[in-house]
Design a protein around this motif. Sequence first.
Motif, PDB file in Angstrom:
ATOM      1  N   ALA A   1      16.229  21.529  -2.312  1.00 33.35           N
ATOM      2  CA  ALA A   1      17.611  21.481  -3.110  1.00 33.35           C
ATOM      3  C   ALA A   1      17.814  22.728  -3.867  1.00 33.35           C
ATOM      4  O   ALA A   1      16.846  23.399  -4.549  1.00 33.35           O
ATOM      5  N   ASP A   2      18.938  23.042  -3.974  1.00 32.63           N
ATOM      6  CA  ASP A   2      19.427  24.153  -4.746  1.00 32.63           C
ATOM      7  C   ASP A   2      19.781  23.587  -6.270  1.00 32.63           C
ATOM      8  O   ASP A   2      19.540  24.241  -7.315  1.00 32.63           O
ATOM      9  N   VAL A   3      20.001  22.361  -6.374  1.00 28.52           N
ATOM     10  CA  VAL A   3      20.264  21.674  -7.551  1.00 28.52           C
ATOM     11  C   VAL A   3      19.588  20.084  -7.595  1.00 28.52           C
ATOM     12  O   VAL A   3      20.052  19.474  -6.646  1.00 28.52           O
ATOM     13  N   VAL A   4      19.032  19.944  -8.641  1.00 32.24           N
ATOM     14  CA  VAL A   4      18.333  18.613  -8.624  1.00 32.24           C
ATOM     15  C   VAL A   4      18.870  17.878  -9.987  1.00 32.24           C
ATOM     16  O   VAL A   4      18.651  18.581 -10.971  1.00 32.24           O
ATOM     17  N   ALA A   5      19.423  16.813  -9.862  1.00 33.61           N
ATOM     18  CA  ALA A   5      20.025  16.167 -11.100  1.00 33.61           C
ATOM     19  C   ALA A   5      19.619  14.667 -11.248  1.00 33.61           C
ATOM     20  O   ALA A   5      19.182  13.940 -10.374  1.00 33.61           O
ATOM     21  N   GLY A   6      19.794  14.147 -12.697  1.00 30.96           N
ATOM     22  CA  GLY A   6      19.333  12.772 -12.901  1.00 30.96           C
ATOM     23  C   GLY A   6      19.200  12.567 -14.335  1.00 30.96           C
ATOM     24  O   GLY A   6      18.939  13.553 -15.051  1.00 30.96           O
ATOM     25  N   PHE A   7      18.797  11.127 -14.458  1.00 29.81           N
ATOM     26  CA  PHE A   7      18.454  11.128 -16.091  1.00 29.81           C
ATOM     27  C   PHE A   7      17.108  11.634 -16.186  1.00 29.81           C
ATOM     28  O   PHE A   7      16.224  11.868 -15.211  1.00 29.81           O
ATOM     29  N   ASP A   8      16.833  12.016 -17.406  1.00 30.15           N
ATOM     30  CA  ASP A   8      15.580  12.619 -17.743  1.00 30.15           C
ATOM     31  C   ASP A   8      14.458  12.237 -17.342  1.00 30.15           C
ATOM     32  O   ASP A   8      13.624  12.958 -16.712  1.00 30.15           O
ATOM     33  N   ALA A   9      14.134  10.885 -17.501  1.00 26.90           N
ATOM     34  CA  ALA A   9      12.815  10.251 -17.138  1.00 26.90           C
ATOM     35  C   ALA A   9      12.679  10.387 -15.536  1.00 26.90           C
ATOM     36  O   ALA A   9      11.472  10.593 -14.932  1.00 26.90           O
ATOM     37  N   VAL A  10      13.749  10.231 -14.739  1.00 26.43           N
ATOM     38  CA  VAL A  10      13.613  10.305 -13.352  1.00 26.43           C
ATOM     39  C   VAL A  10      13.336  11.940 -13.002  1.00 26.43           C
ATOM     40  O   VAL A  10      12.524  12.207 -11.901  1.00 26.43           O
ATOM     41  N   VAL A  11      14.061  12.755 -13.383  1.00 26.69           N
ATOM     42  CA  VAL A  11      13.777  14.204 -13.258  1.00 26.69           C
ATOM     43  C   VAL A  11      12.447  14.713 -13.371  1.00 26.69           C
ATOM     44  O   VAL A  11      12.000  15.437 -12.981  1.00 26.69           O
ATOM     45  N   ASN A  12      11.913  14.040 -14.590  1.00 28.09           N
ATOM     46  CA  ASN A  12      10.630  14.289 -14.794  1.00 28.09           C
ATOM     47  C   ASN A  12       9.493  13.902 -14.178  1.00 28.09           C
ATOM     48  O   ASN A  12       8.482  14.398 -13.533  1.00 28.09           O
ATOM     49  N   LEU A  13       9.830  12.891 -13.439  1.00 30.28           N
ATOM     50  CA  LEU A  13       9.120  12.269 -12.367  1.00 30.28           C
ATOM     51  C   LEU A  13       8.873  13.096 -11.118  1.00 30.28           C
ATOM     52  O   LEU A  13       7.684  13.282 -10.786  1.00 30.28           O
ATOM     53  N   VAL A  14       9.955  13.617 -10.788  1.00 29.76           N
ATOM     54  CA  VAL A  14       9.822  14.627  -9.479  1.00 29.76           C
ATOM     55  C   VAL A  14       9.858  15.935  -9.643  1.00 29.76           C
ATOM     56  O   VAL A  14       9.817  16.920  -8.786  1.00 29.76           O
ATOM     57  N   ARG A  15       9.774  16.376 -10.911  1.00 25.16           N
ATOM     58  CA  ARG A  15       9.712  17.866 -11.274  1.00 25.16           C
ATOM     59  C   ARG A  15       8.740  18.600 -10.775  1.00 25.16           C
ATOM     60  O   ARG A  15       8.915  19.902 -10.279  1.00 25.16           O
ATOM     61  N   PRO A  16       7.466  18.046 -10.251  1.00 23.81           N
ATOM     62  CA  PRO A  16       6.515  18.613  -9.390  1.00 23.81           C
ATOM     63  C   PRO A  16       7.168  19.210  -8.182  1.00 23.81           C
ATOM     64  O   PRO A  16       6.391  20.050  -7.650  1.00 23.81           O
ATOM     65  N   LEU A  17       8.105  18.576  -7.670  1.00 21.49           N
ATOM     66  CA  LEU A  17       8.448  18.997  -6.452  1.00 21.49           C
ATOM     67  C   LEU A  17       9.926  20.061  -6.418  1.00 21.49           C
ATOM     68  O   LEU A  17      10.192  20.361  -5.220  1.00 21.49           O
ATOM     69  N   ILE A  18      10.361  20.099  -7.592  1.00 21.35           N
ATOM     70  CA  ILE A  18      11.542  21.040  -7.535  1.00 21.35           C
ATOM     71  C   ILE A  18      11.228  22.305  -7.390  1.00 21.35           C
ATOM     72  O   ILE A  18      10.137  22.925  -8.084  1.00 21.35           O
ATOM     73  N   ALA A  19      11.959  23.027  -6.534  1.00 17.89           N
ATOM     74  CA  ALA A  19      11.732  24.536  -6.352  1.00 17.89           C
ATOM     75  C   ALA A  19      11.829  25.347  -7.668  1.00 17.89           C
ATOM     76  O   ALA A  19      12.955  25.057  -8.450  1.00 17.89           O
ATOM     77  N   PRO A  20      11.225  26.310  -7.777  1.00 17.78           N
ATOM     78  CA  PRO A  20      11.205  27.007  -9.124  1.00 17.78           C
ATOM     79  C   PRO A  20      12.449  27.656  -9.557  1.00 17.78           C
ATOM     80  O   PRO A  20      13.150  27.976 -10.377  1.00 17.78           O
TER      81      PRO A  20
END
Length: 227
Positions: free
Chosen positions: A26-45
């Motif tokens: 993804a170019d953009v990953v969005a969501g509530f803080d707790a959910v984004v923090n869960l998937v943060r290791p997968l998000i491209a730099p």
Amino acid sequence: MIICIGAGPGDLDYLPQGSARLIREADVVAGFDAVVNLVRPLIAPEAEIVTMGYRDQVAKLDTVAAAHHAGQRCVVVFMGDIHFSGFQYLERVERACGHPVETRPGISSAQVLASKARVCFDETTFITFHRRGDLEPFKQHLVHALADTRNAIIIPRPWDFMPRDIAAWLLDQGVPATQPVEVWEHLTGAEAQWQGQLADCRQEFSDMSIMLIRSLAPMPSQIEPTP
């Protein structure tokens, strides 16, 4: 492209591989803080991260929708499964975009609880109070489910209808005080479980709680008798 993804109940082990790939790409990953923090290791730099809360979710989703219409690959992550307790959030995403969006289901806490507590969904009613608006129709549905001798898996509403509130309300409706109850917290982490009867469910639980009310008359096994 904009896709809404159920990120599971709080542990990346429960995230489907296809959903993980979409987050990585993804170019953009969005969501509530707790959910984004869960998937943060997968998000491209290089990806843009858009976090939000209840108060600013509409404005932040407008930002995500603008990126989507500009041709960027956007993912909105939900806790659990989108269609268990995130349907109002999905409606807000689609309102921001102006059209229906693709969804990818995830594992919900209700599914994890059913596995841990060994209850069958065929014999169980699922009800979520984690929503805005009038809860009365859903409260009555719960009373009818229990009267029909079904188990009930319930997601509370954190700000005003938690397990002890649910128990007190059910007692006022004439539901038997001896109805077996379990409350589970942090199902995929440092989990805690409380067991007792409806009349004894008076303590406070965290907002990471899910409730099981077992039937007073469990359905007998319908497999063939043991030879």
